[in-house]
Design a protein around this motif. Structure first.
Motif, PDB file in Angstrom:
ATOM      1  N   LEU A  50       0.849  -1.189   0.000  1.00  0.00           N
ATOM      2  CA  LEU A  50       0.000   0.000   0.000  1.00  0.00           C
ATOM      3  C   LEU A  50       0.885   1.240   0.000  1.00  0.00           C
ATOM      4  N   ILE A  51       0.459   2.269  -0.714  1.00  0.00           N
ATOM      5  CA  ILE A  51       1.121   3.577  -0.662  1.00  0.00           C
ATOM      6  C   ILE A  51       0.203   4.503   0.117  1.00  0.00           C
ATOM      7  N   PHE A  52       0.786   5.268   1.033  1.00  0.00           N
ATOM      8  CA  PHE A  52      -0.011   6.227   1.797  1.00  0.00           C
ATOM      9  C   PHE A  52       0.576   7.623   1.647  1.00  0.00           C
ATOM     10  N   TYR A  53      -0.271   8.556   1.220  1.00  0.00           N
ATOM     11  CA  TYR A  53       0.078   9.969   1.158  1.00  0.00           C
ATOM     12  C   TYR A  53      -0.709  10.683   2.253  1.00  0.00           C
ATOM     13  N   PRO A  54      -0.031  11.271   3.252  1.00  0.00           N
ATOM     14  CA  PRO A  54      -0.737  11.919   4.349  1.00  0.00           C
ATOM     15  C   PRO A  54      -1.283  13.303   4.004  1.00  0.00           C
ATOM     16  N   TRP A  55      -1.120  13.712   2.740  1.00  0.00           N
ATOM     17  CA  TRP A  55      -1.660  14.993   2.292  1.00  0.00           C
ATOM     18  C   TRP A  55      -1.834  14.937   0.785  1.00  0.00           C
ATOM     19  N   PHE A  56      -2.595  15.895   0.279  1.00  0.00           N
ATOM     20  CA  PHE A  56      -2.819  16.007  -1.150  1.00  0.00           C
ATOM     21  C   PHE A  56      -2.872  17.480  -1.496  1.00  0.00           C
ATOM     22  N   ASP A  57      -2.068  17.905  -2.445  1.00  0.00           N
ATOM     23  CA  ASP A  57      -2.070  19.295  -2.879  1.00  0.00           C
ATOM     24  C   ASP A  57      -3.112  19.452  -3.978  1.00  0.00           C
ATOM     25  N   LEU A  58      -4.074  20.317  -3.762  1.00  0.00           N
ATOM     26  CA  LEU A  58      -5.176  20.486  -4.701  1.00  0.00           C
ATOM     27  C   LEU A  58      -4.747  21.101  -6.032  1.00  0.00           C
ATOM     28  N   PHE A  59      -3.603  21.796  -6.052  1.00  0.00           N
ATOM     29  CA  PHE A  59      -3.233  22.563  -7.226  1.00  0.00           C
ATOM     30  C   PHE A  59      -2.006  22.042  -7.972  1.00  0.00           C
ATOM     31  N   ILE A  68      -0.127   0.014  -7.591  1.00  0.00           N
ATOM     32  CA  ILE A  68      -0.147  -0.325  -6.164  1.00  0.00           C
ATOM     33  C   ILE A  68      -1.336   0.387  -5.508  1.00  0.00           C
ATOM     34  N   PRO A  69      -2.124  -0.298  -4.693  1.00  0.00           N
ATOM     35  CA  PRO A  69      -3.221   0.373  -3.996  1.00  0.00           C
ATOM     36  C   PRO A  69      -2.701   1.586  -3.224  1.00  0.00           C
ATOM     37  N   THR A  70      -3.438   2.684  -3.318  1.00  0.00           N
ATOM     38  CA  THR A  70      -2.990   3.961  -2.753  1.00  0.00           C
ATOM     39  C   THR A  70      -4.087   4.562  -1.896  1.00  0.00           C
ATOM     40  N   LEU A  71      -3.666   5.078  -0.745  1.00  0.00           N
ATOM     41  CA  LEU A  71      -4.565   5.769   0.175  1.00  0.00           C
ATOM     42  C   LEU A  71      -4.078   7.197   0.306  1.00  0.00           C
ATOM     43  N   VAL A  72      -4.997   8.160   0.167  1.00  0.00           N
ATOM     44  CA  VAL A  72      -4.637   9.570   0.217  1.00  0.00           C
ATOM     45  C   VAL A  72      -5.520  10.266   1.241  1.00  0.00           C
ATOM     46  N   MET A  73      -4.894  11.070   2.115  1.00  0.00           N
ATOM     47  CA  MET A  73      -5.641  11.867   3.076  1.00  0.00           C
ATOM     48  C   MET A  73      -5.826  13.263   2.481  1.00  0.00           C
ATOM     49  N   VAL A  74      -7.059  13.705   2.379  1.00  0.00           N
ATOM     50  CA  VAL A  74      -7.359  15.049   1.895  1.00  0.00           C
ATOM     51  C   VAL A  74      -7.814  15.852   3.103  1.00  0.00           C
ATOM     52  N   HIS A  75      -7.011  16.856   3.485  1.00  0.00           N
ATOM     53  CA  HIS A  75      -7.276  17.600   4.714  1.00  0.00           C
ATOM     54  C   HIS A  75      -8.219  18.777   4.545  1.00  0.00           C
ATOM     55  N   ASP A  76      -8.001  19.599   3.539  1.00  0.00           N
ATOM     56  CA  ASP A  76      -8.718  20.861   3.482  1.00  0.00           C
ATOM     57  C   ASP A  76      -9.079  21.181   2.041  1.00  0.00           C
ATOM     58  N   THR A  77     -10.356  21.263   1.769  1.00  0.00           N
ATOM     59  CA  THR A  77     -10.791  21.576   0.407  1.00  0.00           C
ATOM     60  C   THR A  77     -11.378  22.989   0.295  1.00  0.00           C
ATOM     61  N   MET A  78     -11.139  23.812   1.279  1.00  0.00           N
ATOM     62  CA  MET A  78     -11.652  25.185   1.249  1.00  0.00           C
ATOM     63  C   MET A  78     -11.203  25.962   0.009  1.00  0.00           C
ATOM     64  N   PRO A  79      -9.966  25.764  -0.505  1.00  0.00           N
ATOM     65  CA  PRO A  79      -9.586  26.494  -1.719  1.00  0.00           C
ATOM     66  C   PRO A  79     -10.489  26.185  -2.917  1.00  0.00           C
ATOM     67  N   LEU A  80     -11.121  25.029  -2.922  1.00  0.00           N
ATOM     68  CA  LEU A  80     -12.054  24.724  -4.011  1.00  0.00           C
ATOM     69  C   LEU A  80     -13.352  25.506  -3.863  1.00  0.00           C
ATOM     70  N   ILE A  81     -13.746  25.771  -2.635  1.00  0.00           N
ATOM     71  CA  ILE A  81     -14.998  26.480  -2.371  1.00  0.00           C
ATOM     72  C   ILE A  81     -14.813  27.994  -2.475  1.00  0.00           C
ATOM     73  N   PHE A  82     -13.629  28.473  -1.993  1.00  0.00           N
ATOM     74  CA  PHE A  82     -13.328  29.909  -1.998  1.00  0.00           C
ATOM     75  C   PHE A  82     -12.005  30.171  -2.725  1.00  0.00           C
ATOM     76  N   PRO A  83     -11.961  29.951  -4.041  1.00  0.00           N
ATOM     77  CA  PRO A  83     -10.693  30.058  -4.762  1.00  0.00           C
ATOM     78  C   PRO A  83     -10.075  31.462  -4.728  1.00  0.00           C
ATOM     79  N   LYS A  84     -10.887  32.502  -4.626  1.00  0.00           N
ATOM     80  CA  LYS A  84     -10.335  33.871  -4.590  1.00  0.00           C
ATOM     81  C   LYS A  84      -9.554  34.137  -3.304  1.00  0.00           C
ATOM     82  N   ALA A  85      -9.867  33.437  -2.248  1.00  0.00           N
ATOM     83  CA  ALA A  85      -9.155  33.606  -0.979  1.00  0.00           C
ATOM     84  C   ALA A  85      -7.838  32.853  -0.940  1.00  0.00           C
ATOM     85  N   TYR A  86      -7.608  31.974  -1.925  1.00  0.00           N
ATOM     86  CA  TYR A  86      -6.393  31.148  -1.965  1.00  0.00           C
ATOM     87  C   TYR A  86      -5.734  31.251  -3.343  1.00  0.00           C
TER      88      TYR A  86
END
Length: 88
Positions: A50-59, A68-86
């Motif tokens: 298994l591959i584990f990524y403890p974060w994911f960069d949205l951009f 290989i099976p992969t597990l990804v932790m997505v912490h914060d998707t606020m930039p998708l909701i408020f793109p002008k703030a990020y």
């Protein structure tokens, strides 16, 4: 079980923020289990279950695509909701 664990957040600006704390704490707890942890940053190790990524960069592309099976932790998707703030 052998897990390839991407430790890049511990070697970047994330190391002093929430993602770094999450990564450190999760590694510490997994090491207490009957699991073989293989740390990596750039090149995905071979012969793992298994591959584990403890974060994911949205951009930016931060994940390696392979069979290989992969597990990804997505912490914060606020930039998708408020793109002008990020702005990039």
């Amino acid at each position: 079980m052998k897990i390839g664990f991407n430790v890049s957040p511990l070697q970047s600006g994330h190391s002093t923020r929430g993602i770094g704390s999450y990564t450190r704490n999760l590694l510490e707890e997994l090491r207490k289990k009957d699991i073989e942890i293989i740390e990596f940053t750039d090149k995905v190790p071979k012969d793992i279950d298994l591959i584990f990524y403890p974060w994911f960069d949205l951009f930016f592309r931060t994940l390696h695509v392979n069979e290989i099976p992969t597990l990804v932790m997505v912490h914060d998707t606020m930039p998708l909701i408020f793109p002008k703030a990020y702005p990039l």
